[in-house]
Design a protein around this motif. Sequence first.
Motif, PDB file in Angstrom:
ATOM      1  N   LEU A 105      -3.216   3.284 -15.653  1.00  0.00           N
ATOM      2  CA  LEU A 105      -4.290   3.147 -16.648  1.00  0.00           C
ATOM      3  C   LEU A 105      -5.595   3.744 -16.137  1.00  0.00           C
ATOM      4  N   MET A 106      -5.927   3.444 -14.862  1.00  0.00           N
ATOM      5  CA  MET A 106      -7.194   3.916 -14.301  1.00  0.00           C
ATOM      6  C   MET A 106      -7.139   5.382 -13.898  1.00  0.00           C
ATOM      7  N   GLY A 107      -5.919   5.898 -13.641  1.00  0.00           N
ATOM      8  CA  GLY A 107      -5.788   7.258 -13.131  1.00  0.00           C
ATOM      9  C   GLY A 107      -5.868   8.342 -14.188  1.00  0.00           C
ATOM     10  N   LEU A 108      -6.073   7.959 -15.456  1.00  0.00           N
ATOM     11  CA  LEU A 108      -6.145   8.959 -16.523  1.00  0.00           C
ATOM     12  C   LEU A 108      -7.301   9.930 -16.303  1.00  0.00           C
ATOM     13  N   ASP A 109      -8.428   9.417 -15.790  1.00  0.00           N
ATOM     14  CA  ASP A 109      -9.569  10.291 -15.533  1.00  0.00           C
ATOM     15  C   ASP A 109      -9.232  11.319 -14.453  1.00  0.00           C
ATOM     16  N   ASN A 110      -8.547  10.852 -13.395  1.00  0.00           N
ATOM     17  CA  ASN A 110      -8.158  11.747 -12.311  1.00  0.00           C
ATOM     18  C   ASN A 110      -7.179  12.814 -12.788  1.00  0.00           C
ATOM     19  N   ILE A 125       0.842  -1.203   0.000  1.00  0.00           N
ATOM     20  CA  ILE A 125       0.000   0.000   0.000  1.00  0.00           C
ATOM     21  C   ILE A 125       0.875   1.250   0.000  1.00  0.00           C
ATOM     22  N   LEU A 126       1.946   1.245   0.818  1.00  0.00           N
ATOM     23  CA  LEU A 126       2.831   2.406   0.907  1.00  0.00           C
ATOM     24  C   LEU A 126       3.608   2.632  -0.386  1.00  0.00           C
ATOM     25  N   TRP A 127       4.386   1.618  -0.826  1.00  0.00           N
ATOM     26  CA  TRP A 127       5.270   1.802  -1.979  1.00  0.00           C
ATOM     27  C   TRP A 127       4.502   1.809  -3.296  1.00  0.00           C
ATOM     28  N   GLY A 128       3.447   1.015  -3.372  1.00  0.00           N
ATOM     29  CA  GLY A 128       2.621   1.034  -4.587  1.00  0.00           C
ATOM     30  C   GLY A 128       1.943   2.377  -4.781  1.00  0.00           C
ATOM     31  N   ILE A 163       1.687   7.694  -7.306  1.00  0.00           N
ATOM     32  CA  ILE A 163       1.589   9.145  -7.141  1.00  0.00           C
ATOM     33  C   ILE A 163       2.655   9.862  -7.966  1.00  0.00           C
ATOM     34  N   VAL A 164       3.893   9.327  -7.963  1.00  0.00           N
ATOM     35  CA  VAL A 164       4.978   9.931  -8.751  1.00  0.00           C
ATOM     36  C   VAL A 164       4.602   9.969 -10.232  1.00  0.00           C
ATOM     37  N   ILE A 165       4.076   8.840 -10.726  1.00  0.00           N
ATOM     38  CA  ILE A 165       3.640   8.777 -12.127  1.00  0.00           C
ATOM     39  C   ILE A 165       2.516   9.775 -12.376  1.00  0.00           C
TER      40      ILE A 165
END
Length: 226
Positions: A114-119, A43-46, A51-53
Motif C-alpha cells: 500500500l505504501m510502496g505505490l509512490d516508490n 526483516i529478511l522475509w518480509g 520486493i517481489v511484489i
Amino acid sequence: MEFGFLSALLSIIVIDLVLAGDNAILIGLAARNLPKEQQKKVILWGSLGAIVIRIAATLAVVWLLEIPGLHLIGGLLLVMIAYKLLVDDNDHSDVKAGESFWAAIRTVIIADALMGLDNVLAVAGASHGNMLLVVIGLLISVPIVMWGSTMIIKWIERFPIIITLGSAILAWTASKMIVKEAFLADIFTNEIVKYGFEILVIAGVILSGMYRVKKKAEVKLERRAG
C-alpha cells in the motif's frame, strides 16, 4: 554510459533513499513485539516478499505508462507525492505490530504494497521505460530497505535537505512524465517551454511545500503559546 542513463539511475537511487526509508520504518514497527532472533527473520522475509511484489508492480506500471494519457495522470500523481513528502509528518502509529512471525510478515507485505505505490510510480517514471534501470533501481532498494533504515533516518534527521532534494527529484520526474505525454507533444516542442515547465513544476512543489511546513510550524507554536 550516456548521461541520460546515469542521471536517471541517480534519480532512482535518491528516490529509493528517500522513500525506502519510510518502508524500512514500518518493517521495524511490524516486528517490534517479536523476539530479537525472529525480528531479523521478519526483516529478511518480509522485505523479500515486499520486493517481489514491488518488482511485479513496477514492471506493470512501466507497461501501463504506454497507454495514452497515463503519463499525464502519473505525472500529476507524482507532483502530489512530491508535495506530500515535504509536508507530511509520516506518522506510522496505525501500523500494528504482529503478534506472531507470520502475522508480522503479512503486515510488512500488505503495508509495503500500500505504501510502496509512490516508490513504484516514481521509479517507473524515472526509468523512462528502460527495464535495466528498473531492475538496477530495485536491486539497490533491497539492501536499503533491509539494512539501511537506521542510517537513512539518521541522515534525514541530521540533513533535512535530503527530503527537499528527494521532493525536487520527484517533481522533476513528474514534469518529465507530463512533457513525455504524446498528445501534449506539440506544446513542448519548444525547448524553452519544455525546460521552463519543468523548472516551474519543481519550484512550485518546493515553494508551496516549504510554505505549508512553515504555516504548520506557526500553528503549533500558537497552540503551545495559547
